[in-house]
Design an enzyme around this catalytic site. Structure first.
Site, mmCIF file in Angstrom:
data_model
loop_
_atom_site.group_PDB
_atom_site.id
_atom_site.type_symbol
_atom_site.label_atom_id
_atom_site.label_comp_id
_atom_site.label_asym_id
_atom_site.label_seq_id
_atom_site.Cartn_x
_atom_site.Cartn_y
_atom_site.Cartn_z
ATOM 1 N N HIS A 1 43.366 38.706 46.519
ATOM 2 C CA HIS A 1 42.119 38.779 47.293
ATOM 3 C C HIS A 1 41.609 37.364 47.578
ATOM 4 C CE1 HIS A 1 38.277 41.472 47.798
ATOM 5 N NE2 HIS A 1 38.686 40.957 48.925
ATOM 6 N N HIS B 1 43.263 40.679 42.031
ATOM 7 C CA HIS B 1 42.098 39.838 42.345
ATOM 8 C C HIS B 1 42.547 38.506 42.949
ATOM 9 C CE1 HIS B 1 38.957 42.311 40.700
ATOM 10 N NE2 HIS B 1 39.408 42.264 39.471
ATOM 11 N N HIS C 1 46.599 43.717 37.496
ATOM 12 C CA HIS C 1 45.182 43.858 37.853
ATOM 13 C C HIS C 1 44.595 42.507 38.251
ATOM 14 C CE1 HIS C 1 41.097 45.728 37.405
ATOM 15 N NE2 HIS C 1 40.780 44.446 37.232
ATOM 16 N N GLU C 2 44.734 41.521 37.388
ATOM 17 C CA GLU C 2 44.163 40.208 37.687
ATOM 18 C C GLU C 2 44.875 39.552 38.868
ATOM 19 O OE1 GLU C 2 41.405 39.642 36.451
ATOM 20 O OE2 GLU C 2 41.525 41.179 34.898
#
Length: 704
Positions: A503, A500, A496-497
Site C-alpha cells: 500500500h 501494508h 499481513h505487514e
C-alpha cells in the site's frame, strides 16, 4: 555536524543516515524544525495575496522549510518515533517525554491559529475548479482544523490544548509501561524435565535466550515466538499458568508501570475532547470519518458477526472441553492457560497437523523469497538487498524495490526479530512518504488541476518522490544451530505487514498526506488482510516451502491438511476479535466521566461475545495498545470490517486465478496506488464493481 539539518544525506535514495544520528541530534532537529515550521506558517498567514488552494492549502499541507526541500520536523520526528518503537532505550524514552509536550503544543499552535484557519476557510468557500484529489485535500485540511478546535471560543481552545497535551504524554506512558512489563518477565528453567512436550525449536530458542542473559538452562519470555509455543506444547500445566498470568496481568501490578489509571484517564480525556468539539462521545467523533459511519453501524457489524458465529463458536468450545476431559478425566476443568494446549491436541487428532511439522518448510530466507516472489508474479516488482543503505540494527535488512519497467519504486526495510528495546507485535511504518514535487523548489507540485496520474507527462520539472517503507515484526529468531524457522501463523503475519507495505510502496498521489496508508482507518487493513489469503493457497506454497535441510517441497499431503484445517476454531477466533471490538466501543461510547473498575467494566463490556467463564484477576485493557496508544481508539472493529472487504476482494482473485496479473493490476490502480484521494468505498467499488457483502467471509469460514 547534525546530519538531520542538512539535505541531501548522501545515502542511497536519500535514506535516513541512522548510524550518523545521535540523541542530541534528534532534539536539536526537532526544536529547529518547530522554529522553521513557525516561520513557514508566518509566511502563509502574512501573504498579502488572496487565499487560494495553491498559496494556502498546498502550503499548509506541505509545511516545507524555507529551502523547500523537506519538512525537517516531520523527518526528525518520523525517524525518532519509529525508532522509539523498534529500538528504544532509557535515554530515548526520556527524550520522548521531554519532547512530546512541545510537539503537541506545536501541533495545537498550528490547528488553533485563527489567521491561518481564516485563510483555509476562505478557500473552502471560494476555490477554483479542483480535481478529486485536490478536493479531498481541501476537505481534509478544513475538517482537520475544525476537528482540532478551530471553531472553539478562546476558553475552549485553551482547554483543548490541555487535554491533548496530557493525552499525548499518557499514550507514551502507556507504551513505555507495557514494554517494561513485557521485557521484565522471564521464566527461567534449569530442570530439563520442565521442557516436556516442547518442540526442539522452542528449546533451542530458550537455551539461546538464556545464554544471551548469561544464565544456565532455558529462558522463556512473553515475546510471541517464545510465549506461543510454550502455551501450545508444554505439558507442565503450572508453568503454563505462570506464563499465562504473566502475560494477562501486564499493566495491573502495583508500581510505576501500572496502567489502570493511565487507561481510565485516557478514556476520559478523549471523551472530554469529543464533547468539547460538540460530539456526544469519542466514538461519535471518530466515526464521522470512517466507512462504518456511526456507532450504530459498528454495532450492526459486531452483532451480525455474533449472530452468525456464536453458535459455531460454542460447538467449538464444547469439542475442546470434551477433548481435555477425554485426556485428563471427567472432572477436569479447562482453564485459559489450557486452551492452546488442548486446541493443538484436537487439531492434531482431527487433521493430523501440527505447526511444528511445517516449520522446517518455512525457513525465513525462503519465506522472504516467496513473499517477494508473490509480489513479482502479481505486480512485476523486484527486490534487491542493498548493504549500503544504512539500517538501525543488524537484524534489519534494506531492499531496493524496482517497478515492472525497472524504474525505482521504493526502499523497503524489514526488521524481523524480537529484542530488548523493541515493542511486541508487528506493524508497518514509513520513513518517507510518496508525493510529487517541483524539482526547482522542492515544493509539492502546484500544477493546476493535474491529477497525479498525469504528472509524469509534465516534463522534467516534476519529481515523484518515492517512499521508504518499513515492516517490523517479532518472528522466531535463529539460533547458533538453526536458521529462523517460522510457523504458518508467522508467515501470515509477514504477508499481513507486507500488504501494508505494498500500500505504501505503490503510492502514486500528488500530496503526501493522501498517499499510501493515509486512508480511513477501517479501510487501511484491506490490503494487509487480502495478502493473508495467499498463505494457504497451494500455488503460492509451492513457490517457496522447501525443507531447509533436504530441499524437499512441502508435501501435497500437508498442503491438503492445511487447507482442511483452515477453519479450525475460526468462530472462536472471530468471537475473540468481536469481544475486543465491543470493549473498545464500550470505552469510547462513554458520555459521562468514566470512574468504573477497569477489570469489572472490561468483563461486562465483552460479555455477549465471551466464551466460557471470565477471570477477574486478568486484564486486557492495560495491555491493549491498539486502543490506548496505537490509533485504534473507537476503531478496533476495523479488523473485522476489513475482513469482510478482503474476503470479498479475494473472491475476485479466486475467480480469475490467484496469480491473475489483470486483477492485481486493477487492485493496484484502483486501491493501492490511490491512497486516500477519494472515498474508500468509491475506490473499492471501482475495483470490485459493487459494494461488498458479508457472504464471501461466511463462505470462506464455512459458516454459510
Amino acid at each position: 555536524m547534525n546530519p538531520l539539518l542538512h539535505q541531501p544525506y548522501g545515502t542511497p535514495h536519500n535514506t535516513a543516515p541512522f548510524g550518523q544520528i545521535s540523541l542530541a541530534d534528534f532534539e536539536e532537529a526537532m526544536l529547529e524544525g518547530i522554529r522553521r515550521d513557525d516561520e513557514q506558517i508566518d509566511r502563509i498567514v502574512n501573504n498579502p495575496a488572496r487565499p487560494t488552494f495553491d498559496n494556502t492549502i498546498v502550503c499548509v499541507d506541505d509545511e516545507k522549510d524555507e529551502s523547500g526541500y523537506y519538512d525537517l520536523l516531520d523527518r526528525a520526528t518520523t525517524i525518532f518515533f519509529n525508532l522509539l518503537s523498534a529500538e528504544t532505550n532509557d535515554a530515548m524514552d526520556a527524550l520522548a517525554e521531554r519532547m512530546q509536550p512541545l510537539l503537541t503544543k506545536h501541533a495545537n499552535d498550528l490547528r488553533l491559529n485563527e489567521r491561518l484557519f481564516e485563510r483555509v476557510r476562505y478557500v473552502h468557500r471560494h476555490h477554483r475548479r479542483l480535481t478529486a484529489e485536490e478536493k479531498m485535500l481541501l476537505d481534509n485540511c478544513y475538517d482537520g482544523f475544525v476537528r482540532s478546535g478551530a471553531l472553539l471560543p478562546p476558553e475552549g481552545k485553551e482547554r483543548l490544548r490541555q487535554l491533548t497535551e496530557e493525552a499525548s504524554l499518557l499514550g507514551l506512558k502507556f507504551s513505555q509501561n507495557l514494554l517494561k512489563e513485557t521485557k521484565a518477565f522471564r521464566l527461567h528453567l534449569t530442570d530439563a524435565q520442565d521442557l516436556d512436550g516442547l518442540p526442539q525449536t522452542a528449546i533451542d530458542g530458550a537455551r539461546h535466550a538464556a545464554q544471551e542473559a548469561g544464565l544456565d538452562g532455558w529462558v522463556f519470555t512473553l515475546d510471541q515466538p517464545s510465549y506461543g509455543p510454550f502455551m501450545t506444547y508444554s505439558t507442565r500445566r503450572e508453568l503454563r499458568r505462570q506464563m499465562y498470568m504473566a502475560k494477562n496481568q501486564e499493566g495491573i501490578h502495583p508500581g510505576d508501570t501500572n496502567n489502570i489509571n493511565v487507561c481510565a484517564r485516557l478514556v476520559n480525556l478523549r471523551r472530554e475532547v469529543a464533547q468539547l468539539l460538540g460530539y456526544k462521545t469519542y466514538a461519535d467523533y471518530v466515526l464521522q470519518r470512517r466507512m462504518a459511519g456511526s456507532v450504530k453501524g459498528v454495532y450492526r457489524l459486531l452483532n451480525d458477526l455474533i449472530d452468525a458465529y456464536r453458535p459455531t463458536a460454542e460447538r467449538e468450545q464444547k469439542r475442546l472441553a470434551q477433548m481435555a476431559r477425554s485426556m485428563e478425566g471427567r472432572s477436569f476443568k479447562l482453564e485459559p492457560w489450557d486452551t492452546s494446549f488442548y486446541a493443538h491436541k484436537l487439531k492434531l487428532q482431527r487433521y493430523q497437523l501440527d505447526a511444528e511439522m511445517l516449520r522446517p518448510y518455512f525457513e525465513l530466507s525462503k519465506v522472504i523469497k516467496g513473499v517477494f516472489g508473490l509480489a513479482t508474479r502479481l505486480y512485476g516488482i523486484t527486490f534487491s538487498e542493498r548493504s549500503d543503505i544504512p539500517v538501525y540494527h543488524p537484524d534489519v535488512k534494506a531492499y531496493e524495490v524496482s517497478d515492472r519497467d525497472g524504474t525505482f519504486l521504493a526502499v523497503l526495510y524489514a526488521d524481523f526479530h524480537p529484542r530488548k528495546g523493541k515493542q511486541g507485535g508487528a506493524w508497518m511504518t514509513e520513513y518517507q512518504s510518496q508525493y510529487w514535487r517541483r524539482k526547482d523548489t522542492g515544493h509539492e507540485t502546484t500544477h493546476d488541476s493535474a491529477p497525479s496520474s498525469q504528472l509524469a507527462t509534465c516534463g522534467s520539472q516534476f519529481e515523484n518522490v518515492r517512499p521508504h517503507v518499513s515492516v517490523v515484526m517479532n518472528l522466531t529468531k535463529p539460533t547458533p544451530d538453526k536458521p529462523s524457522l517460522l510457523t504458518l501463523g508467522e508467515v501470515e503475519t509477514f504477508l499481513h505487514e507486507f500488504g501494508h507495505a505494498l500500500h505504501g510502496m505503490f503510492a502514486n498521489t500528488r500530496f503526501a498526506s493522501l498517499s499510501g496508508t493515509n486512508v480511513w482507518w477501517d479501510f487501511v487493513e484491506l490490503p494487509s488482510q487480502l495478502m493473508e489469503n495467499f498463505a494457504v493457497e497451494p500455488a503460492f506454497l509451492r513457490t517457496f516451502a522447501f525443507h531447509y535441510q533436504t530441499g524437499e517441497p512441502l508435501p501435497q499431503e500437508l498442503i491438503d491438511r492445511i487447507r482442511r484445517s483452515r477453519n479450525f476454531m475460526v468462530a472462536t477466533a472471530c468471537m475473540r476479535q468481536v469481544s475486543l471490538g465491543l470493549l473498545d466501543m464500550a470505552y469510547y461510547t462513554q458520555s459521562q466521566p468514566f470512574d468504573q473498575d477497569i477489570i469489572a467494566f472490561e468483563k461486562k463490556a465483552w460479555e455477549r461475545a465471551a466464551l466460557g467463564e471470565q477471570r477477574t484477576d486478568t486484564c486486557m485493557t492495560t495491555q491493549f495498545s491498539h486502543i490506548m496508544a496505537g490509533g485504534y481508539a473507537a476503531g478496533y472493529y476495523s479488523y473485522k470490517w476489513a475482513e469482510v472487504l478482503d474476503a470479498d476482494a479475494f473472491s475476485v482473485f479466486k475467480r480469475h486465478g490467484v496469480f491473475s496479473e489483470r486483477v492485481a493490476q486493477s487492485f493496484r490502480d484502483n486501491v493501492l496506488s490511490r491512497g486516500g484521494t477519494e472515498h474508500p468505498m468509491t475506490l473499492y467499488k471501482r475495483f470490485r464493481g459493487g459494494e461488498p457483502t458479508i457472504d464471501a467471509l461466511l463462505r470462506r469460514n464455512g459458516i454459510k
